[in-house]
Design an enzyme around this catalytic site. Structure first.
Site, PDB file in Angstrom:
ATOM      1  N   LYS A 115       0.842  -1.198   0.000  1.00 16.97           N
ATOM      2  CA  LYS A 115       0.000   0.000   0.000  1.00 16.97           C
ATOM      3  C   LYS A 115       0.877   1.248   0.000  1.00 16.97           C
ATOM      4  CE  LYS A 115      -4.025  -1.759   2.554  1.00 16.97           C
ATOM      5  NZ  LYS A 115      -5.060  -1.458   1.552  1.00 16.97           N
ATOM      6  N   ARG A 172     -10.451 -11.372   1.783  1.00 12.16           N
ATOM      7  CA  ARG A 172     -11.330 -12.401   1.197  1.00 12.16           C
ATOM      8  C   ARG A 172     -10.669 -13.762   1.224  1.00 12.16           C
ATOM      9  NH1 ARG A 172     -11.601  -8.884  -4.146  1.00 12.16           N
ATOM     10  NH2 ARG A 172     -11.526  -7.330  -2.487  1.00 12.16           N
TER      11      ARG A 172
END
Ligand code: BES
Ligand code: ZN
Ligand code: ZN
Length: 489
Positions: free
Chosen positions: A268, A342
């Protein structure tokens, strides 16, 4: 904070400070008239703007010994017909927050002046407790909170159990917030499992913590891949509340527990990265909701599962392009190691389904995109079962946590088609970001009725929650508890 119930009249309650409600565009009620009389016109003399009763406005008064309270706070309730349980929670929170940290040991409020029915005692207590939460855990001088709240009502006898419920739920919300507030150097996956141990003890729950070897034996290839780049060992935290040993789990709650999300090899950007310590807000909400469900002794079986993993980049980390085997046998091509939530949820959902949960709700700070779609004002929901979603939405509605559906139409599956594996973990383009997350998770619930709640934009307190300190919101603990209450029996 201790909550006491009293039948004494609002203005004569022995307390240091008193919180009263004020409706918009209404003449003074009998309590305010009496107050004005005691203060010899000290209320009616105030300029009109001070007495408008605009929702969540504050008017502060200093009596000179005419009544026990040394400070009175009038909280605006807005228009009478729009006052609901959530307004009362917020209004109480605004009042308590105005008074906290100022040396008032005993606060009092009165249900009648808040326009609250006896059954609203619960949100009033929840609001009071939620207002006390502070994020200044690691500062030298912690804020001194009031010690007691006296709740006065002419129906005092009726509200005892509601007050108790409000206390348990309010404490659970604050537990979730304090876990999210903990920094990642202190709240590792192992530490989160230790907190769950305390919760289990407090609430009479059963706790099972699976380590990496045990998860390996179960085939949790997606979860374990995310853990590989970290020095911290992954844990699968399983709390169960099982009052009826013969029956299956009527409800399974699953929460994303990424204790820190660097993005992994798909690193990130640096700005705001400190906020990603909160990427376990889903796990915190599930653990906290389980605490309340256990303490309230709800008559249904609930299993709470929190995969706890740190997502870091190092020489051992999983990579974009890798192919993983999920617990249910499906293969997953990694497009982004930053779509890690996920992956850990995939295996946790399969595990929960295989434990026999009849319905599953997962909670996750899954996508930045949910804030683009809905802003900080609603949780994004996706489902394979309209009826279960309806239940979850109504539960949310009752507690003032808004939930809005995003579709999982078949075409969206095209976005996670891989050329090498059964699925890919991200679309690779910024299309329907939140839905892609939901469509992926649906592949792992073994066909069970399931709702996915994306709380990435609602896990922090927003400008619409004036009674709460900035920081973690504790969303959606109250929705989950209410859902379990609606399913009981
Ligand atoms: N934990 C993040 C989502 C997030 C971002 C929550 C900022 C709170 C604040 C999640 O793991 C993530 O990185 N999602 C990606 C998905 C993408 C790679 C498909 C995102 O939202 O960009
Ligand atoms: Zn991520
Ligand atoms: Zn994440």
């Amino acid at each position: 904070m201790q909550i006491e119930i009293s039948g004494s009249s609002a203005l004569q309650t022995k307390c240091d400070a008193l919180i009263l409600g004020r409706c918009q565009e209404e003449p003074f009620d009998e309590v305010l008239n009496e107050l004005d009389r005691l203060l010899e016109g000290g209320l009616s003399r105030l300029p009109e703007q001070e007495l408008k009763g605009t929702r969540y406005s504050i008017t502060s008064l200093t009596p000179m010994g005419q009544l026990p309270a040394r400070r009175i706070v009038l909280v605006g309730l807005g228009a009478r017909q729009e006052i609901d349980a959530h307004t009362l929670l917020q209004a109480t929170a605004v009042g308590v927050r105005e008074l906290k940290g100022k040396g008032y040991a005993t606060l009092a409020t009165n249900l009648h002046t808040l326009r609250a029915k006896p059954e609203d005692a619960r949100p009033v207590v929840e609001g009071a407790l939620m207002a006390l939460f502070e994020t200044s855990t690691y500062q030298k001088e912690p804020i001194s909170n009031p010690e007691a709240l006296i709740l006065t009502d002419s129906d005092a006898k009726k509200i005892g159990s509601l007050v108790e419920q409000g206390q348990k739920v309010g404490e659970a919300v604050n537990l979730a917030r304090s876990l999210v507030n903990e920094p990642a150097n202190r709240l590792t996956p192992t530490a989160l499992a230790e907190h769950a141990q305390q919760v289990a003890q407090r609430a009479g729950l059963n706790l099972l913590v699976l380590d990496e070897d045990e998860m390996f034996k179960l085939g949790m290839g997606c979860l374990l891949a995310v853990a590989r780049g970290s020095q911290e060992r992954a844990k699968l935290i399983v709390l169960s509340h099982r009052p009826n040993l013969e029956a299956p789990f009527q409800l399974g709650l699953v929460g994303k527990g990424i204790t820190f999300d660097t993005g992994g090899i798909s690193l990130k950007p640096r700005d705001g990265l400190e906020r990603l310590k909160g990427d376990m807000a889903g796990a915190a909400a599930v653990i906290a909701a389980m605490q309340a469900i256990g303490q309230l002794k709800l008559p249904l079986n609930v299993i709470g599962v929190a995969p706890a993993v740190e997502n870091m980049p190092d020489g051992n980390a999983y990579r974009p392009g890798d192919v993983l085997y999920a617990m249910n046998g499906k293969t997953v091509e990694i497009i982004s190691t930053d779509a890690e939530g996920r992956l850990i949820l995939a295996d946790a959902l399969t595990y929960t389904a295989q434990q026999g949960a009849e319905r599953i709700v997962d909670v996750a700070t899954l996508t930045g995109a949910v804030g683009i779609a809905l802003g900080p004002y609603a949780i994004g929901a996706m489902t394979n079962n309209a009826e279960l979603l309806q239940q979850v939405r109504e539960a949310g509605e009752q507690v003032g946590e808004r939930i809005w559906e995003l579709p999982l139409w078949e075409e969206y599956k095209n976005l996670i088609k891989s050329s090498i594996a059964d699925l890919k973990n991200a679309a690779g383009s910024p299309t329907a970001g939140s839905i892609v997350g939901g469509v992926f998770l649906r592949e792992f619930v073994e066909g069970k009725p399931w709702v996915h709640l994306d709380i990435a934009a609602t896990a922090s307190v927003g400008d619409h929650q004036p009674g709460l300190a900035q920081g973690p919101s504790g969303v959606p603990v109250r929705t989950l508890v209410r859902l379990a209450e609606r399913m009981r029996g």
